[in-house]
Design a protein around this motif. Structure first.
Motif, short mmCIF file in Angstrom:
data_model
loop_
_atom_site.label_atom_id
_atom_site.label_comp_id
_atom_site.label_asym_id
_atom_site.label_seq_id
_atom_site.Cartn_x
_atom_site.Cartn_y
_atom_site.Cartn_z
N LEU A 13 67.45 -59.23 53.71
CA LEU A 13 66.11 -58.76 53.33
C LEU A 13 65.42 -60.00 53.30
N VAL A 14 65.83 -61.08 52.87
CA VAL A 14 64.63 -62.20 53.30
C VAL A 14 64.39 -62.47 54.66
N LEU A 15 65.50 -62.42 55.69
CA LEU A 15 65.22 -62.46 57.02
C LEU A 15 64.15 -61.46 57.45
N ARG A 16 64.01 -60.31 57.03
CA ARG A 16 63.21 -59.31 57.11
C ARG A 16 61.79 -59.55 56.53
N ALA A 17 61.82 -60.11 55.37
CA ALA A 17 60.60 -60.60 54.90
C ALA A 17 59.82 -61.77 55.64
N VAL A 18 60.72 -62.80 55.96
CA VAL A 18 60.11 -64.04 56.69
C VAL A 18 59.90 -63.36 58.10
N ALA A 19 60.50 -62.55 58.85
CA ALA A 19 60.11 -62.11 60.11
C ALA A 19 58.77 -61.24 60.16
N PHE A 20 58.52 -60.36 59.16
CA PHE A 20 57.48 -59.78 59.09
C PHE A 20 56.34 -60.41 58.68
N SER A 21 56.40 -61.32 57.80
CA SER A 21 55.26 -62.26 57.30
C SER A 21 54.58 -62.89 58.59
N LEU A 22 55.45 -63.05 59.53
CA LEU A 22 54.72 -64.03 60.51
C LEU A 22 53.62 -63.24 61.18
N PHE A 23 53.61 -61.88 61.03
CA PHE A 23 52.09 -61.16 61.46
C PHE A 23 50.98 -61.71 60.94
N PRO A 24 50.94 -61.54 59.47
CA PRO A 24 50.04 -61.81 58.85
C PRO A 24 49.84 -63.34 58.76
N LEU A 25 50.67 -64.20 58.91
CA LEU A 25 50.62 -65.80 59.19
C LEU A 25 49.87 -66.03 60.10
N LEU A 26 50.28 -65.50 61.38
CA LEU A 26 49.74 -65.74 62.81
C LEU A 26 48.19 -65.38 62.72
N LEU A 27 48.14 -64.26 62.23
CA LEU A 27 46.67 -63.44 62.27
C LEU A 27 45.76 -64.34 61.17
N GLY A 28 46.22 -65.02 60.02
CA GLY A 28 45.60 -65.81 59.26
C GLY A 28 45.02 -66.99 59.90
N ILE A 29 46.03 -67.65 60.49
CA ILE A 29 45.73 -68.86 61.33
C ILE A 29 44.48 -68.70 62.42
N GLN A 30 44.32 -67.29 62.97
CA GLN A 30 43.49 -67.10 63.88
C GLN A 30 42.06 -67.00 63.39
N HIS A 31 42.23 -66.23 62.10
CA HIS A 31 40.92 -66.12 61.38
C HIS A 31 40.24 -67.44 60.94
N VAL A 32 41.23 -68.22 60.45
CA VAL A 32 40.87 -69.55 59.95
C VAL A 32 40.32 -70.31 60.94
N ARG A 33 40.76 -70.21 62.17
CA ARG A 33 40.13 -70.89 63.38
C ARG A 33 38.63 -70.47 63.80
N LEU A 34 38.76 -69.13 63.99
CA LEU A 34 37.48 -68.48 64.26
C LEU A 34 36.43 -68.62 63.23
#
Length: 224
Positions: free
Chosen positions: A96-117
């Protein structure tokens, strides 16, 4: 006195958990129907005092984690009950922790893009509202992906329906991300589409990389 404090803590915990039965479906419905307003809502709520934040919705990370936990329980109990992992993933909590970390990568990467933009420096403070906002948008995609996996696991006859559900969820996610870049970061349509495709591609690649690395902890066997 300690016993009374324990009772109060239990009271607050019980109310919080029970309230999820009301606010989880409401939050999910709002995310599906009004993803842009939920992005703005998440960013605005973090400017309020902690005790007043997300009073009429679930906190985005909790919302994402609950979604993953519900999907994991359903899949473990009904679909993949014969699958046995060895090594680290033999423990369902680790899975379950693995699934949480793996799917959290999507909002994390998107968050980084939004901060940069947005022209801000990347820090824990600037990344947090962007990450929270993208958790809301990611949940409907996670729901459709898990639903597609479950449908595809039932029978080969359901594979077409599973692919359709996944395709619809992916299209919704891509459109929501594109609109998010256009509305909240004031980017052109072409650039927004590029950013959305980049986020989905990087998130998917990272997800598969984590899954592949986790499987190296031990072979998978299927009981008879």
């Amino acid at each position: 006195m300690d016993f009374m404090n324990l009772l109060r803590s239990a009271e607050l915990l019980l109310y919080e958990v029970v309230s999820w039965l009301v606010f989880y479906p409401l939050t999910l419905l709002r995310c599906v129907l009004r993803p842009m307003s939920m992005i703005a809502y998440a960013e605005q709520e973090l400017n309020r005092p902690p005790e007043d934040q997300f009073a009429d919705a679930l906190s985005p990370p909790i919302f994402l984690f609950l979604t993953l936990m519900i999907a994991h329980m359903i899949q473990s109990g009904f679909i993949h009950k014969e699958a046995i992992f060895e090594g680290v993933l033999a423990d369902q909590r680790n899975l379950l922790v693995l699934r949480a970390v793996a799917f959290s990568l999507f909002p994390l990467l998107l968050g980084i893009q939004h901060v940069r933009l947005s022209g801000q420096d990347l820090s824990r403070k600037t990344l947090r509202p962007m990450f929270y906002a993208q958790c809301y948008v990611t949940v409907p995609f996670v729901v459709t992906l898990d639903l597609a996996i479950m449908l595809g696991s039932v029978s080969a006859d359901w594979s077409g329906i599973a692919l359709t559900v996944f395709g619809l969820g992916l299209c919704w996610y891509a459109v929501a991300l594109t609109r998010g870049f256009m509305v909240h970061r004031n980017t052109s349509r072409a650039k927004a589409i590029g950013q959305a495709m980049l986020a989905i591609s990087l998130g998917g690649a990272s997800f598969l990389a984590i899954l592949a690395l986790s499987l190296l902890t031990g072979p998978m066997t299927v009981g008879g």
